[in-house]
Design an enzyme around this catalytic site. Sequence first.
Site, PDB file in Angstrom:
ATOM      1  N   VAL A  13       0.838  -1.194   0.000  1.00  0.00           N
ATOM      2  CA  VAL A  13       0.000   0.000   0.000  1.00  0.00           C
ATOM      3  C   VAL A  13       0.879   1.252   0.000  1.00  0.00           C
ATOM      4  O   VAL A  13       1.879   1.319   0.722  1.00  0.00           O
ATOM      5  CB  VAL A  13      -0.921  -0.002   1.247  1.00  0.00           C
ATOM      6  CG1 VAL A  13      -1.659   1.310   1.363  1.00  0.00           C
ATOM      7  CG2 VAL A  13      -1.913  -1.147   1.168  1.00  0.00           C
ATOM      8  N   THR A  18      -1.298   2.224  -8.135  1.00  0.00           N
ATOM      9  CA  THR A  18      -2.337   2.897  -8.914  1.00  0.00           C
ATOM     10  C   THR A  18      -1.792   4.153  -9.591  1.00  0.00           C
ATOM     11  O   THR A  18      -2.136   4.451 -10.737  1.00  0.00           O
ATOM     12  CB  THR A  18      -3.531   3.248  -8.012  1.00  0.00           C
ATOM     13  OG1 THR A  18      -3.987   2.053  -7.380  1.00  0.00           O
ATOM     14  CG2 THR A  18      -4.668   3.832  -8.823  1.00  0.00           C
ATOM     15  N   HIS A  79      -3.948  -8.871  -1.835  1.00  0.00           N
ATOM     16  CA  HIS A  79      -3.677 -10.228  -2.309  1.00  0.00           C
ATOM     17  C   HIS A  79      -4.580 -10.612  -3.466  1.00  0.00           C
ATOM     18  O   HIS A  79      -4.241 -11.462  -4.267  1.00  0.00           O
ATOM     19  CB  HIS A  79      -3.874 -11.229  -1.167  1.00  0.00           C
ATOM     20  CG  HIS A  79      -5.306 -11.403  -0.783  1.00  0.00           C
ATOM     21  ND1 HIS A  79      -5.985 -10.487  -0.021  1.00  0.00           N
ATOM     22  CD2 HIS A  79      -6.207 -12.371  -1.083  1.00  0.00           C
ATOM     23  CE1 HIS A  79      -7.223 -10.889   0.138  1.00  0.00           C
ATOM     24  NE2 HIS A  79      -7.385 -12.032  -0.484  1.00  0.00           N
ATOM     25  N   ASP A 132      11.878  10.321  -8.227  1.00  0.00           N
ATOM     26  CA  ASP A 132      11.840  11.787  -8.120  1.00  0.00           C
ATOM     27  C   ASP A 132      12.134  12.270  -6.700  1.00  0.00           C
ATOM     28  O   ASP A 132      12.405  13.462  -6.488  1.00  0.00           O
ATOM     29  CB  ASP A 132      10.481  12.321  -8.573  1.00  0.00           C
ATOM     30  CG  ASP A 132       9.334  11.662  -7.821  1.00  0.00           C
ATOM     31  OD1 ASP A 132       8.787  12.290  -6.905  1.00  0.00           O
ATOM     32  OD2 ASP A 132       8.997  10.506  -8.139  1.00  0.00           O
TER      33      ASP A 132
END
Length: 584
Positions: A13, A18, A79, A132
């Site tokens: 996480v 994403t 998972h 970055d």
Amino acid sequence: MIRQPIIVVMGHVDHGKTALLDKIRNTTIANKEAGGITQHIGASEVPLEVIERICGHLLKKSNAKITIPGLLFIDTPGHEAFTNLRRRGGSVADMAILVVDISKNFEPQTYEALEILKEYKTPFILAANKIDLITGWRNTDSTSFTEAIGRQQRHAADELDAKIYSIIGRLSEAGFSAERFDRVKDFKRDVVVVPVSAKTGEGIAELLMYTTGLSQRFLEERLMIEVNGAGIGSIIERKEEKGLGSTVDVILYNGTLRVNDTVAFAVPNGIGRARIKALLKPKALQEMHESSGRFYYVENVSAAAGIKISGNGLEDALSGSLLISTDLPDYENEIKSEIREVFTADKEGVILKADTIGSIEALSRLLGSAGVKISKKDLGSVTKRDVLDAFSRKATDPYGAVVLAFNVKVEEEAAAEAYAAGISILSSDIIYRIIDDYKEWEGNEKKRENELVERSIVFPGRIKTLPNYCFRISHPAIFGVEVSRGRIRPQVQLMNRHGEIIGRIKEIQDNGISMQEAKKGANIAISIEEVTFGRQVRENEDLYVFLNDDEVRVLRYKFADMLSDEEEDLLEETVAVKEAAARK
């Protein structure tokens, strides 16, 4: 024909899964999700022309020609990203991208992902994200890492190298050989590490190029499909959608599905069937900006694709199940065989409860690799019945008398019963952690059992009575001794050098404090009811722990590993004293 490879994006996480996909498809999905965690199942097709547009300059340099039609990226929470992408004998995912935040390195779900990828033998690329954040890093507005690194100052390049090789070190510890993409000499052996920034886009070109190139080079046979054949896919998730009713999100990896086709899948009590009312396919990347919604209706869809299916009868479909067109001959046996493979249990072992078929299968594989047997596998919350099943194993299979609960709730009645029966319920939402928790529990149980066994064993011991330390002559006699070898405990019998049993130790004390055991070097007081000090026992006398024949046999052949070398010698010395007495 060749279908596009199915690529699953995995990672801890907040490491940027994403955001990385978001950069590729240029939407704002990541910014809308609560807490930066993916809240929905998504499948995004990256067509060939997009890959060529982003990687064009790199493809020209390498003279590479792309033959696959594009890439299908899967983005799913935790998972589920992998375990529900199942097919008979393995995973639907052709390749994975493991995203690691270079500033945080490996974290729990990183290790979980590696364990799953290793178990399923799925090739993967590691995306070392957030370059970055390197001190002094200059944003070059390029999608190419090669171009970007060439414009950095030496200290920034050195810091990046240090972080990359720290990640490579972690991969090595986990059993993987790895190298930065531009330094790889053997692509069959080494995991490719691509430095990227999901924020600036630097490295995206290399990530896409190597994902495409490696899929094409090593997976071509796997990517061949019968496009006009019956559709076969894997159910990622079932959910209720407003205006659609019960739906399933499916990754179609072979054949074609059409509206009005009947599909079959696993349900809790067997096989379910549903007629497809609607097929919803992910919109093309540019269309996702231009209109609301992520899907559009189609009459048919061919592999590989991420699709949403609406239809009557889907309400009991199990996540992780195969979804097969009933046009496929013998489809019932396919599903029955799959369920039988997943839920077949051992005669002994732990009780396993999990949230999906995929979780059951992944845990079964990983527990099996760790040498852990499973006597019962089931979906859903932990119930009182599960606890009773675990309790029933306590006498015959003590290390199976436990419930492993993965990503499911524990019912109140079950928790109360577990407390009353002394049954442990080990719960977690991370696969590798639940295995580690079980191993820790098993280790503690074995330690406790060994302690109980050890307390029941009579160990060899030799003591010497100390001069001037008789505190009481008799009833009971209390006197000081030194444990010269081995150990002594209350209730053991003592014999002298002539093999004569003189009595049983009633109590051991050290400065008035009772002891359950005294080992070599201890100076303590002991009490014996049957003797009179000065008659049966004298000062400076050696006394041995008496061992009967059965006790000697048990120490020699069953618990020899519990004896130190010195205790083994003392055992033979004690036996020699007994044998010498018997010959007289």
